[in-house]
Structure formats: structure tokens, C-alpha cells
Design a protein around this motif. Sequence first.
Motif, PDB file in Angstrom:
ATOM      1  N   GLY A   1       0.777  -1.222   0.000  1.00  0.00           N
ATOM      2  CA  GLY A   1       0.000   0.000   0.000  1.00  0.00           C
ATOM      3  C   GLY A   1       0.810   1.274   0.000  1.00  0.00           C
ATOM      4  N   TYR A   2       2.009   1.229  -0.513  1.00  0.00           N
ATOM      5  CA  TYR A   2       2.852   2.418  -0.557  1.00  0.00           C
ATOM      6  C   TYR A   2       3.190   2.794  -2.001  1.00  0.00           C
ATOM      7  CZ  TYR A   2       3.540   2.044   4.459  1.00  0.00           C
ATOM      8  OH  TYR A   2       3.336   2.004   5.807  1.00  0.00           O
ATOM      9  N   GLU A   3       3.100   4.097  -2.262  1.00  0.00           N
ATOM     10  CA  GLU A   3       3.491   4.613  -3.560  1.00  0.00           C
ATOM     11  C   GLU A   3       4.943   5.066  -3.475  1.00  0.00           C
ATOM     12  OE1 GLU A   3       0.791   7.751  -4.321  1.00  0.00           O
ATOM     13  OE2 GLU A   3      -0.792   6.424  -5.050  1.00  0.00           O
ATOM     14  N   ILE A   4       5.697   4.832  -4.541  1.00  0.00           N
ATOM     15  CA  ILE A   4       7.122   5.166  -4.544  1.00  0.00           C
ATOM     16  C   ILE A   4       7.381   6.377  -5.425  1.00  0.00           C
ATOM     17  CG2 ILE A   4       9.428   4.348  -5.138  1.00  0.00           C
ATOM     18  CD1 ILE A   4       8.445   1.528  -4.583  1.00  0.00           C
ATOM     19  N   LYS A   5       8.025   7.357  -4.843  1.00  0.00           N
ATOM     20  CA  LYS A   5       8.465   8.510  -5.625  1.00  0.00           C
ATOM     21  C   LYS A   5       9.785   8.160  -6.289  1.00  0.00           C
ATOM     22  CE  LYS A   5       6.503  12.206  -2.783  1.00  0.00           C
ATOM     23  NZ  LYS A   5       6.821  13.405  -1.975  1.00  0.00           N
ATOM     24  N   LYS A   6       9.819   8.123  -7.581  1.00  0.00           N
ATOM     25  CA  LYS A   6      11.051   7.804  -8.291  1.00  0.00           C
ATOM     26  C   LYS A   6      11.946   9.042  -8.341  1.00  0.00           C
ATOM     27  CE  LYS A   6       8.998   4.146 -11.093  1.00  0.00           C
ATOM     28  NZ  LYS A   6       8.750   3.638 -12.452  1.00  0.00           N
TER      29      LYS A   6
ATOM     30  N   GLY B   1      13.325  11.009   0.245  1.00  0.00           N
ATOM     31  CA  GLY B   1      12.218  11.853   0.680  1.00  0.00           C
ATOM     32  C   GLY B   1      12.689  13.151   1.319  1.00  0.00           C
ATOM     33  N   LEU B   2      11.955  14.236   1.084  1.00  0.00           N
ATOM     34  CA  LEU B   2      12.303  15.547   1.644  1.00  0.00           C
ATOM     35  C   LEU B   2      12.311  15.501   3.166  1.00  0.00           C
ATOM     36  CD1 LEU B   2      12.839  18.577   1.374  1.00  0.00           C
ATOM     37  CD2 LEU B   2      10.363  18.921   1.225  1.00  0.00           C
ATOM     38  N   PHE B   3      11.358  14.753   3.745  1.00  0.00           N
ATOM     39  CA  PHE B   3      11.292  14.673   5.205  1.00  0.00           C
ATOM     40  C   PHE B   3      12.571  14.088   5.786  1.00  0.00           C
ATOM     41  CE2 PHE B   3      10.204  12.166   9.035  1.00  0.00           C
ATOM     42  CZ  PHE B   3       9.858  13.223   9.872  1.00  0.00           C
TER      43      PHE B   3
ATOM     44  N   ASN C   1      12.272   7.533   2.726  1.00  0.00           N
ATOM     45  CA  ASN C   1      12.439   7.044   1.361  1.00  0.00           C
ATOM     46  C   ASN C   1      11.402   7.609   0.395  1.00  0.00           C
ATOM     47  OD1 ASN C   1      14.737   5.453   1.750  1.00  0.00           O
ATOM     48  ND2 ASN C   1      13.528   3.780   2.594  1.00  0.00           N
ATOM     49  N   GLY C   2      10.578   8.541   0.889  1.00  0.00           N
ATOM     50  CA  GLY C   2       9.635   9.219   0.004  1.00  0.00           C
ATOM     51  C   GLY C   2       8.363   8.456  -0.271  1.00  0.00           C
ATOM     52  N   PHE C   3       8.021   7.480   0.586  1.00  0.00           N
ATOM     53  CA  PHE C   3       6.807   6.712   0.383  1.00  0.00           C
ATOM     54  C   PHE C   3       5.630   7.394   1.070  1.00  0.00           C
ATOM     55  CE2 PHE C   3       9.885   2.954   0.592  1.00  0.00           C
ATOM     56  CZ  PHE C   3      10.202   3.113  -0.738  1.00  0.00           C
ATOM     57  N   LYS C   4       4.452   7.291   0.457  1.00  0.00           N
ATOM     58  CA  LYS C   4       3.236   7.822   1.055  1.00  0.00           C
ATOM     59  C   LYS C   4       2.203   6.712   1.140  1.00  0.00           C
ATOM     60  CE  LYS C   4       3.596  12.667  -0.368  1.00  0.00           C
ATOM     61  NZ  LYS C   4       2.930  13.755  -1.111  1.00  0.00           N
ATOM     62  N   ARG C   5       1.563   6.628   2.284  1.00  0.00           N
ATOM     63  CA  ARG C   5       0.539   5.603   2.454  1.00  0.00           C
ATOM     64  C   ARG C   5      -0.709   6.000   1.665  1.00  0.00           C
ATOM     65  NH1 ARG C   5      -0.227   1.537   5.940  1.00  0.00           N
ATOM     66  NH2 ARG C   5       1.536   2.172   7.249  1.00  0.00           N
ATOM     67  N   LYS C   6      -1.235   5.027   0.944  1.00  0.00           N
ATOM     68  CA  LYS C   6      -2.433   5.282   0.148  1.00  0.00           C
ATOM     69  C   LYS C   6      -3.652   5.356   1.062  1.00  0.00           C
ATOM     70  CE  LYS C   6      -0.954   3.020  -4.134  1.00  0.00           C
ATOM     71  NZ  LYS C   6      -1.251   1.918  -5.066  1.00  0.00           N
ATOM     72  N   HIS C   7      -4.600   6.191   0.721  1.00  0.00           N
ATOM     73  CA  HIS C   7      -5.839   6.299   1.477  1.00  0.00           C
ATOM     74  C   HIS C   7      -6.987   5.891   0.563  1.00  0.00           C
ATOM     75  CE1 HIS C   7      -3.920   8.472   4.782  1.00  0.00           C
ATOM     76  NE2 HIS C   7      -3.228   9.109   3.850  1.00  0.00           N
ATOM     77  N   SER C   8      -7.801   4.985   1.022  1.00  0.00           N
ATOM     78  CA  SER C   8      -8.935   4.515   0.214  1.00  0.00           C
ATOM     79  C   SER C   8     -10.214   5.202   0.669  1.00  0.00           C
ATOM     80  CB  SER C   8      -9.083   2.991   0.346  1.00  0.00           C
ATOM     81  OG  SER C   8      -9.272   2.633   1.701  1.00  0.00           O
ATOM     82  N   LYS C   9     -11.120   5.440  -0.276  1.00  0.00           N
ATOM     83  CA  LYS C   9     -12.394   6.074   0.042  1.00  0.00           C
ATOM     84  C   LYS C   9     -13.349   5.027   0.594  1.00  0.00           C
ATOM     85  CE  LYS C   9     -11.978   9.643  -3.502  1.00  0.00           C
ATOM     86  NZ  LYS C   9     -12.606  10.252  -4.695  1.00  0.00           N
ATOM     87  N   LYS C  10     -14.111   5.433   1.586  1.00  0.00           N
ATOM     88  CA  LYS C  10     -15.106   4.524   2.160  1.00  0.00           C
ATOM     89  C   LYS C  10     -16.499   5.020   1.810  1.00  0.00           C
ATOM     90  CE  LYS C  10     -12.284   3.017   6.065  1.00  0.00           C
ATOM     91  NZ  LYS C  10     -12.195   2.896   7.536  1.00  0.00           N
TER      92      LYS C  10
END
Length: 202
Positions: free
Chosen positions: A115-120, A142-144, A193-202
Amino acid sequence: TGVSFTVTNTGECAGGEAVQLYVRYPENANAPKLQLKGFDKVFLAAGESKRVSIDFDEYTFRSFDTSSGEWALAEGEYVIFIGASSADLRLSAKVMRSGVKYIPPCDTSRLQARGYEIKKDKKGRVACDLHTPLCEIKNARGLFGRLFAKSILRFVRNRKTVYGSMQYLPLRTLAQYGKMKKSTVEKLIYAFNGFKRKHSKK
């Protein structure tokens, strides 16, 4: 099970030294080649010598194998260094270890599946893990991660007695000092590492 060596104060005044243990990994480990694996603070009177020992732990010679999801020992020659810093190595010794023939590079698809998107990043940013030192985290994908490392290094820079050692401390050691939970450390690494957790709509 560890390494032992003698430290001598050749000066005319009492003083302390943060002696550090580094290990250079073989090419087939697919890990940062030179890693800080331990340290000890030694206080000596003028002319005094002391025998110092630093123990190996379960991660001293291991790399994380993303294909199996486990820590693995790559077969090959490891070089052990003792010094005041990574730029000031005084002693070295070689040791052979038996293990797997080859540890493949990080398989980012396993992270995507969780469930993680990778910033290339095409700028050669560092892929951080538990063993990445602060001086490398400031070049994280990742900037953080870059801001996190630079903030800490800026904070300790004026404390010259610890700055030289602090910049080479790996994330796992910093986490131990800060008494962080394992889940917190894992979230930090994902962010570095610049990953963001995906959020799903409910």
C-alpha cells in the motif's frame, strides 16, 4: 563474537575517545559498503592504555533481503575497522563468513504491494534503512528524511565533542536512544524514502 583492541592516550592530559567499529561488506551483500556497527566511549589518563571490547550482534554481518523479507548473511570477506571516525580508521582485520551467495537489491514491488506509492528519484538519492547513518539520511529520497537529518546535525554541530561521532550513528542506534517503538521507526524509514501511504475512500 566481537573485537578487542588496545587504546592508548599518547597525550599529556586525561581525555576521552569515542572508538568506533565499522564493517565493510562484500559486493554480493547489496548493502552500504561501510557501516558503523558499534562504538564505546573510553576515558584515559595521560599515558594510560586500556583494552576495549565491542561485541558483534545479530545484525553485524547481515543485510535485509527483501525477496525473502528476512535478514540474511551474505557469504564472503568482511573487513572490520576500528577508528575515531570513518575518515580516521586505525586498525583493520578480515573475516570470512558463510551464507547465501547473493542478496538481490531492494525489491520495491513488495513495498507497493503493502500500500505504498514510490516517488522515483533520478538524482541518486539514498534508500534509507536501519543502518543508514545521519550523514547519509540527509541525502534521502524523501524531503522529510533530508530535513530530519539536517535538523539533528545542525543541533549537535555546536557540541563539537559529540558531532564527529553523531553524524555516523545509524538510525537503529538513534531509535534506541530515543526509545522509539519498532512501528514508529518503520514509519520514519518509509517517510525518509519518500513513500506515502495510500488512502482509500469509504
